[in-house]
Design a protein around this motif. Structure first.
Motif, PDB file in Angstrom:
ATOM      1  N   VAL A 227       0.926  -1.137   0.040  1.00 55.22           N
ATOM      2  CA  VAL A 227      -0.113  -0.051  -0.140  1.00 55.22           C
ATOM      3  C   VAL A 227       0.911   1.330  -0.077  1.00 55.22           C
ATOM      4  CG1 VAL A 227      -1.821   1.165   1.281  1.00 55.22           C
ATOM      5  CG2 VAL A 227      -1.812  -1.227   1.198  1.00 55.22           C
ATOM      6  N   PHE A 228       0.657   2.035  -0.974  1.00 58.95           N
ATOM      7  CA  PHE A 228       1.504   3.058  -1.021  1.00 58.95           C
ATOM      8  C   PHE A 228       0.471   4.351  -0.505  1.00 58.95           C
ATOM      9  CE2 PHE A 228       3.141   0.234  -4.144  1.00 58.95           C
ATOM     10  CZ  PHE A 228       4.646   0.200  -3.815  1.00 58.95           C
ATOM     11  N   VAL A 229       0.762   5.080   0.364  1.00 58.42           N
ATOM     12  CA  VAL A 229       0.107   6.323   0.779  1.00 58.42           C
ATOM     13  C   VAL A 229       0.778   7.524   0.329  1.00 58.42           C
ATOM     14  CG1 VAL A 229      -1.052   7.324   2.723  1.00 58.42           C
ATOM     15  CG2 VAL A 229      -0.839   4.947   2.879  1.00 58.42           C
ATOM     16  N   GLY A 230       0.063   8.436  -0.223  1.00 59.92           N
ATOM     17  CA  GLY A 230       0.804   9.720  -1.017  1.00 59.92           C
ATOM     18  C   GLY A 230       0.979  10.295   0.467  1.00 59.92           C
TER      19      GLY A 230
ATOM     20  N   ILE B 110      -2.698   9.341   7.688  1.00 59.98           N
ATOM     21  CA  ILE B 110      -2.219   7.933   7.086  1.00 59.98           C
ATOM     22  C   ILE B 110      -2.813   6.504   7.572  1.00 59.98           C
ATOM     23  CG2 ILE B 110      -0.027   6.432   7.274  1.00 59.98           C
ATOM     24  CD1 ILE B 110       1.608   9.088   7.122  1.00 59.98           C
ATOM     25  N   VAL B 111      -3.245   6.544   8.993  1.00 58.32           N
ATOM     26  CA  VAL B 111      -4.014   5.493   9.326  1.00 58.32           C
ATOM     27  C   VAL B 111      -5.409   5.479   8.716  1.00 58.32           C
ATOM     28  CG1 VAL B 111      -5.234   4.856  11.454  1.00 58.32           C
ATOM     29  CG2 VAL B 111      -2.677   5.675  11.518  1.00 58.32           C
ATOM     30  N   THR B 112      -6.019   6.560   8.477  1.00 56.84           N
ATOM     31  CA  THR B 112      -7.290   6.554   7.704  1.00 56.84           C
ATOM     32  C   THR B 112      -7.081   6.014   6.375  1.00 56.84           C
ATOM     33  OG1 THR B 112      -8.133   8.416   9.105  1.00 56.84           O
ATOM     34  CG2 THR B 112      -9.333   8.097   7.102  1.00 56.84           C
ATOM     35  N   VAL B 113      -5.977   6.384   5.742  1.00 54.52           N
ATOM     36  CA  VAL B 113      -5.889   5.883   4.308  1.00 54.52           C
ATOM     37  C   VAL B 113      -5.861   4.284   4.234  1.00 54.52           C
ATOM     38  CG1 VAL B 113      -4.446   5.960   2.087  1.00 54.52           C
ATOM     39  CG2 VAL B 113      -5.228   8.027   3.232  1.00 54.52           C
ATOM     40  N   LEU B 114      -4.814   3.956   5.248  1.00 51.80           N
ATOM     41  CA  LEU B 114      -4.333   2.444   5.452  1.00 51.80           C
ATOM     42  C   LEU B 114      -5.635   1.604   5.792  1.00 51.80           C
ATOM     43  CD1 LEU B 114      -1.326   2.751   7.660  1.00 51.80           C
ATOM     44  CD2 LEU B 114      -1.501   1.975   5.190  1.00 51.80           C
ATOM     45  N   LYS B 115      -6.544   2.189   6.410  1.00 53.90           N
ATOM     46  CA  LYS B 115      -8.024   1.687   6.610  1.00 53.90           C
ATOM     47  C   LYS B 115      -8.883   1.300   5.602  1.00 53.90           C
ATOM     48  CE  LYS B 115      -8.887   3.321  11.429  1.00 53.90           C
ATOM     49  NZ  LYS B 115      -9.597   3.993  12.377  1.00 53.90           N
ATOM     50  N   GLU B 116      -8.624   2.019   4.441  1.00 52.69           N
ATOM     51  CA  GLU B 116      -9.514   1.659   3.235  1.00 52.69           C
ATOM     52  C   GLU B 116      -8.655   0.350   2.678  1.00 52.69           C
ATOM     53  OE1 GLU B 116     -11.920   3.514   1.486  1.00 52.69           O
ATOM     54  OE2 GLU B 116     -12.008   4.394   3.531  1.00 52.69           O
ATOM     55  N   ALA B 117      -7.427   0.038   2.780  1.00 47.88           N
ATOM     56  CA  ALA B 117      -6.988  -1.226   2.400  1.00 47.88           C
ATOM     57  C   ALA B 117      -7.077  -2.523   3.442  1.00 47.88           C
ATOM     58  CB  ALA B 117      -5.660  -1.073   1.951  1.00 47.88           C
ATOM     59  N   ASN B 118      -7.950  -1.981   4.486  1.00 51.64           N
ATOM     60  CA  ASN B 118      -8.002  -3.104   5.758  1.00 51.64           C
ATOM     61  C   ASN B 118      -6.505  -3.475   6.235  1.00 51.64           C
ATOM     62  OD1 ASN B 118     -10.632  -3.498   5.341  1.00 51.64           O
ATOM     63  ND2 ASN B 118     -10.278  -4.596   3.672  1.00 51.64           N
ATOM     64  N   ALA B 119      -5.843  -2.209   6.393  1.00 51.58           N
ATOM     65  CA  ALA B 119      -4.536  -2.228   7.143  1.00 51.58           C
ATOM     66  C   ALA B 119      -4.420  -1.278   8.197  1.00 51.58           C
ATOM     67  CB  ALA B 119      -3.374  -1.719   5.982  1.00 51.58           C
ATOM     68  N   GLY B 120      -3.376  -1.543   9.121  1.00 50.27           N
ATOM     69  CA  GLY B 120      -3.408  -0.306  10.174  1.00 50.27           C
ATOM     70  C   GLY B 120      -1.653  -0.022  10.296  1.00 50.27           C
TER      71      GLY B 120
END
Length: 137
Positions: free
Chosen positions: A32-35, A62-72
């Motif tokens: 997962v790449f977060v801009g 960043i955490v909010t974007v990660l949640k979109e990928a079911n990541a933390g």
């Protein structure tokens, strides 16, 4: 690799211990790449000009974007920080560390910090890019 950490931290045995970051991370899975995230809210409004408040908000973003990928936060393998004032970062390191642990816990991926002349959003004092790896089931 431990099931608890998902990733293997890479640290040469003869090097001094890294404090608050990893020298390297070995991971496999979906990436997962977060801009770059800055210290504004979901409405793209800055609630504060305070450096530490902006760091906290950028990390929350960043955490909010990660949640979109079911990541933390535990899936983070790399963070790249861009700050407009290295001296302010260093002077407030304890507060930055507290904000970091509040949002990301005690998970310390590979990190880079760069001082820049400015960011696209003039009010931004920090921008943080993130890379995470979600282990395959």
């Amino acid at each position: 690799m431990s099931d608890a950490t998902f990733h293997q931290l890479l640290h040469p045995a003869h090097w001094k211990a890294a404090a608050g970051y990893a020298n390297g991370v070995l991971a496999s899975g979906q990436t997962v790449f977060v801009g770059g995230q800055i210290g504004w809210n979901a409405d793209q409004l800055f609630e504060s000009d305070d450096f530490v408040v902006q760091v906290n908000q950028a990390l929350q973003n960043i955490v909010t974007v990660l949640k979109e990928a079911n990541a933390g936060p535990e899936h983070l393998v790399r963070l790249t920080w861009y700050v407009t004032d290295k001296r302010e970062y260093l002077a407030r390191l304890k507060e930055v560390g507290a904000a970091y642990r509040e949002v990301l816990g005690k998970h310390f991926p590979a990190m880079t910090m760069v001082q820049v002349a400015g960011l696209v959003e003039d009010q931004a004092k920090v921008e943080i890019e993130a890379t995470a790896v979600i282990p395959e089931a």
